[in-house]
Design a protein around this motif. Structure first.
Motif, PDB file in Angstrom:
ATOM      1  N   ARG A  70      35.866  76.860 -43.132  1.00  0.00           N
ATOM      2  CA  ARG A  70      35.225  77.397 -44.336  1.00  0.00           C
ATOM      3  C   ARG A  70      33.723  77.132 -44.343  1.00  0.00           C
ATOM      4  O   ARG A  70      32.938  77.946 -44.847  1.00  0.00           O
ATOM      5  N   ARG A  71      33.311  75.989 -43.834  1.00  0.00           N
ATOM      6  CA  ARG A  71      31.909  75.575 -43.868  1.00  0.00           C
ATOM      7  C   ARG A  71      31.561  74.899 -42.540  1.00  0.00           C
ATOM      8  O   ARG A  71      31.496  73.689 -42.432  1.00  0.00           O
ATOM      9  N   PRO A  72      31.339  75.711 -41.481  1.00  0.00           N
ATOM     10  CA  PRO A  72      31.123  75.125 -40.155  1.00  0.00           C
ATOM     11  C   PRO A  72      29.758  74.468 -39.962  1.00  0.00           C
ATOM     12  O   PRO A  72      29.580  73.695 -39.024  1.00  0.00           O
ATOM     13  N   LEU A  73      28.791  74.783 -40.821  1.00  0.00           N
ATOM     14  CA  LEU A  73      27.466  74.174 -40.714  1.00  0.00           C
ATOM     15  C   LEU A  73      27.149  73.392 -41.980  1.00  0.00           C
ATOM     16  O   LEU A  73      27.572  73.774 -43.078  1.00  0.00           O
ATOM     17  N   ALA A  74      26.379  72.328 -41.824  1.00  0.00           N
ATOM     18  CA  ALA A  74      25.926  71.562 -42.981  1.00  0.00           C
ATOM     19  C   ALA A  74      25.058  72.441 -43.882  1.00  0.00           C
ATOM     20  O   ALA A  74      24.340  73.338 -43.416  1.00  0.00           O
ATOM     21  N   GLU A  75      25.118  72.182 -45.184  1.00  0.00           N
ATOM     22  CA  GLU A  75      24.415  73.009 -46.160  1.00  0.00           C
ATOM     23  C   GLU A  75      22.918  73.129 -45.873  1.00  0.00           C
ATOM     24  O   GLU A  75      22.364  74.246 -45.941  1.00  0.00           O
TER      25      GLU A  75
ATOM     26  N   GLU B 174      21.106  76.733 -45.201  1.00  0.00           N
ATOM     27  CA  GLU B 174      20.007  77.218 -46.035  1.00  0.00           C
ATOM     28  C   GLU B 174      18.763  77.496 -45.207  1.00  0.00           C
ATOM     29  O   GLU B 174      18.061  78.502 -45.422  1.00  0.00           O
ATOM     30  N   ALA B 175      18.469  76.617 -44.246  1.00  0.00           N
ATOM     31  CA  ALA B 175      17.296  76.801 -43.398  1.00  0.00           C
ATOM     32  C   ALA B 175      17.397  78.059 -42.548  1.00  0.00           C
ATOM     33  O   ALA B 175      16.384  78.688 -42.218  1.00  0.00           O
ATOM     34  N   LEU B 176      18.618  78.463 -42.224  1.00  0.00           N
ATOM     35  CA  LEU B 176      18.846  79.675 -41.445  1.00  0.00           C
ATOM     36  C   LEU B 176      18.860  80.926 -42.326  1.00  0.00           C
ATOM     37  O   LEU B 176      18.968  82.045 -41.827  1.00  0.00           O
ATOM     38  N   GLY B 177      18.774  80.730 -43.637  1.00  0.00           N
ATOM     39  CA  GLY B 177      18.770  81.854 -44.560  1.00  0.00           C
ATOM     40  C   GLY B 177      20.133  82.477 -44.768  1.00  0.00           C
ATOM     41  O   GLY B 177      20.235  83.662 -45.096  1.00  0.00           O
ATOM     42  N   LEU B 178      21.190  81.679 -44.621  1.00  0.00           N
ATOM     43  CA  LEU B 178      22.557  82.181 -44.749  1.00  0.00           C
ATOM     44  C   LEU B 178      23.189  81.689 -46.031  1.00  0.00           C
ATOM     45  O   LEU B 178      23.105  80.501 -46.361  1.00  0.00           O
ATOM     46  N   ASP B 179      23.828  82.594 -46.754  1.00  0.00           N
ATOM     47  CA  ASP B 179      24.564  82.201 -47.955  1.00  0.00           C
ATOM     48  C   ASP B 179      25.960  81.709 -47.613  1.00  0.00           C
ATOM     49  O   ASP B 179      26.496  80.825 -48.273  1.00  0.00           O
ATOM     50  N   ARG B 180      26.556  82.303 -46.578  1.00  0.00           N
ATOM     51  CA  ARG B 180      27.943  81.996 -46.261  1.00  0.00           C
ATOM     52  C   ARG B 180      28.173  82.200 -44.772  1.00  0.00           C
ATOM     53  O   ARG B 180      27.657  83.136 -44.172  1.00  0.00           O
ATOM     54  N   LEU B 181      28.953  81.329 -44.185  1.00  0.00           N
ATOM     55  CA  LEU B 181      29.328  81.451 -42.779  1.00  0.00           C
ATOM     56  C   LEU B 181      30.689  80.803 -42.602  1.00  0.00           C
ATOM     57  O   LEU B 181      30.914  79.682 -43.065  1.00  0.00           O
TER      58      LEU B 181
ATOM     59  N   VAL C 208      16.269  74.097 -36.579  1.00  0.00           N
ATOM     60  CA  VAL C 208      15.704  74.168 -37.932  1.00  0.00           C
ATOM     61  C   VAL C 208      14.880  72.942 -38.296  1.00  0.00           C
ATOM     62  O   VAL C 208      14.012  73.012 -39.172  1.00  0.00           O
ATOM     63  N   THR C 209      15.130  71.803 -37.636  1.00  0.00           N
ATOM     64  CA  THR C 209      14.404  70.580 -37.982  1.00  0.00           C
ATOM     65  C   THR C 209      13.311  70.222 -36.987  1.00  0.00           C
ATOM     66  O   THR C 209      12.385  69.474 -37.325  1.00  0.00           O
ATOM     67  N   GLY C 210      13.451  70.740 -35.755  1.00  0.00           N
ATOM     68  CA  GLY C 210      12.497  70.363 -34.718  1.00  0.00           C
ATOM     69  C   GLY C 210      12.776  69.002 -34.128  1.00  0.00           C
ATOM     70  O   GLY C 210      11.999  68.510 -33.291  1.00  0.00           O
ATOM     71  N   ARG C 211      13.870  68.381 -34.541  1.00  0.00           N
ATOM     72  CA  ARG C 211      14.241  67.061 -34.023  1.00  0.00           C
ATOM     73  C   ARG C 211      15.612  67.154 -33.355  1.00  0.00           C
ATOM     74  O   ARG C 211      16.503  67.861 -33.831  1.00  0.00           O
ATOM     75  N   HIS C 212      15.774  66.411 -32.272  1.00  0.00           N
ATOM     76  CA  HIS C 212      17.049  66.429 -31.558  1.00  0.00           C
ATOM     77  C   HIS C 212      18.141  65.857 -32.450  1.00  0.00           C
ATOM     78  O   HIS C 212      17.996  64.772 -33.021  1.00  0.00           O
ATOM     79  N   ALA C 213      19.245  66.581 -32.574  1.00  0.00           N
ATOM     80  CA  ALA C 213      20.355  66.157 -33.431  1.00  0.00           C
ATOM     81  C   ALA C 213      21.283  65.209 -32.668  1.00  0.00           C
ATOM     82  O   ALA C 213      21.477  65.351 -31.468  1.00  0.00           O
ATOM     83  N   ALA C 214      21.881  64.274 -33.383  1.00  0.00           N
ATOM     84  CA  ALA C 214      22.815  63.313 -32.783  1.00  0.00           C
ATOM     85  C   ALA C 214      24.231  63.856 -32.817  1.00  0.00           C
ATOM     86  O   ALA C 214      24.670  64.432 -33.826  1.00  0.00           O
ATOM     87  N   SER C 215      24.985  63.686 -31.727  1.00  0.00           N
ATOM     88  CA  SER C 215      26.326  64.256 -31.641  1.00  0.00           C
ATOM     89  C   SER C 215      27.291  63.647 -32.638  1.00  0.00           C
ATOM     90  O   SER C 215      28.206  64.326 -33.117  1.00  0.00           O
TER      91      SER C 215
END
Length: 317
Positions: A79-84, A88-95, A304-311
């Motif tokens: 229902r919500r595969p990406l963090a809010e 939002e940073a990707l400009g998506l309302d729903r995915l 979206v953040t420019g920083r490497h994300a942690a797994s």
């Protein structure tokens, strides 16, 4: 239904469409390697293709210790595969993902957890992963899963039919499974790692489509060799040929062995190059690679953040 395109009603078994086909393995491998060597996508373009990979993903759990609680958590992820903040940073309302795939006994829990989401439940069936059960029992498993609420059924074929070139037996088996599915869409898993040659992969693909499969799928994920680009290229060429003869579009699902964001891009590039952008939708293309979702999340968060994300921030469920 999740697949609004015209159902594949199949054709009579027509060996003339495939019996004389001999796939040139070196040429296929060369073509696949060239696809993988394309100039890499970057920035917003890469992010858009990765988002589309999520849209086309069958989020899956097929473990021996599956429980309703695990399935419910997986459905929440679908229902919500990406963090809010990333959404939002990707400009998506729903995915959402394209579907959630589970064992038949977990279908009811998944249907309940996905209620109102528009995300369908897919179920493996027919003695997954080996398929080595009497046909009446395999058909009953399909009917059970559909009765529990599955909108899609991922069946497995009898590999021996392919290895013996017994195309009539393979056709009759899949046609019976298609009938047992009723209104549920049928994805035919060919277990290509067991089929020995790319020519066998092409022929099995064509028989499955003639028998009424709505999708052809590479693997169960349990074989020693699962989805590869040469195998996928062979299957996509087969569905393209079937479409040219019948006017029916057949879906394609690679599964197993795909783990990285680069994999998500490579298989989409294959589809775009071979059959066009129209196939890059959940109605005609699925990715059976749940572990890939974490890698895609990391890549999008980094974008979206420019920083490497942690797994550790991206557990599946």
């Amino acid at each position: 239904m999740t697949n609004p395109h015209t159902r594949n009603s199949g054709t009579a078994l027509t060996p003339a469409w495939f019996e004389d086909i001999a796939v040139n393995t070196p040429a296929t491998e060369t073509r696949a390697a060239r696809l993988g060597a394309r100039r890499p996508l970057k920035g917003a373009w890469r992010a858009a293709w990765l988002v589309n990979a999520i849209r086309c993903m069958d989020l899956t759990t097929l473990a021996g210790d599956d429980t309703p609680a695990r399935v419910t958590r997986l459905c929440a992820k679908a229902r919500r595969p990406l963090a809010e903040p990333v959404l939002e940073a990707l400009g998506l309302d729903r995915l959402t993902t394209a579907a959630v795939c589970v064992y038949p006994t977990m279908v009811r829990s998944a249907v309940r957890a996905l209620d109102g989401s528009g995300v369908p439940v897919a179920s493996v069936a027919t003695g997954f992963p080996s398929g080595l059960m009497p046909l009446p029992l395999r058909l009953e498993e399909i009917r059970y899963a559909v009765g529990e609420g599955a909108a899609e059924i991922d069946i497995v074929i009898t590999r021996a039919h392919v290895l013996r070139a017994d195309w009539a037996a393979l056709y009759d088996e899949i046609a019976a499974m298609r009938e047992a599915c009723g209104s549920a869409h049928l994805k035919a898993i060919l277990a290509t790692g067991d089929l020995q040659t790319l020519s066998n992969v092409y022929k099995a693909s064509m028989v499955a489509m003639q028998a009424g499969a709505d999708f052809i799928k590479t693997s169960t994920g349990k074989e020693t060799v699962n989805a590869t680009l040469p195998v996928s290229l062979t299957m996509v060429r087969a569905l393209r040929d079937y479409g040219a003869r019948t006017g029916v579009r057949i879906g394609f699902k690679p599964a197993g062995g795909m783990k990285t964001a680069a994999d998500a891009l490579a298989w989409q590039i294959l589809m775009k190059e071979e059959v066009g952008r129209d196939w890059l939708t959940p109605t005609l293309f699925r990715l059976g690679a749940s572990s890939m979702l974490g890698a895609i999340e990391m890549a999008l968060e980094t974008h979206v953040t420019g920083r490497h994300a942690a797994s550790h921030r991206h557990a599946l469920a």
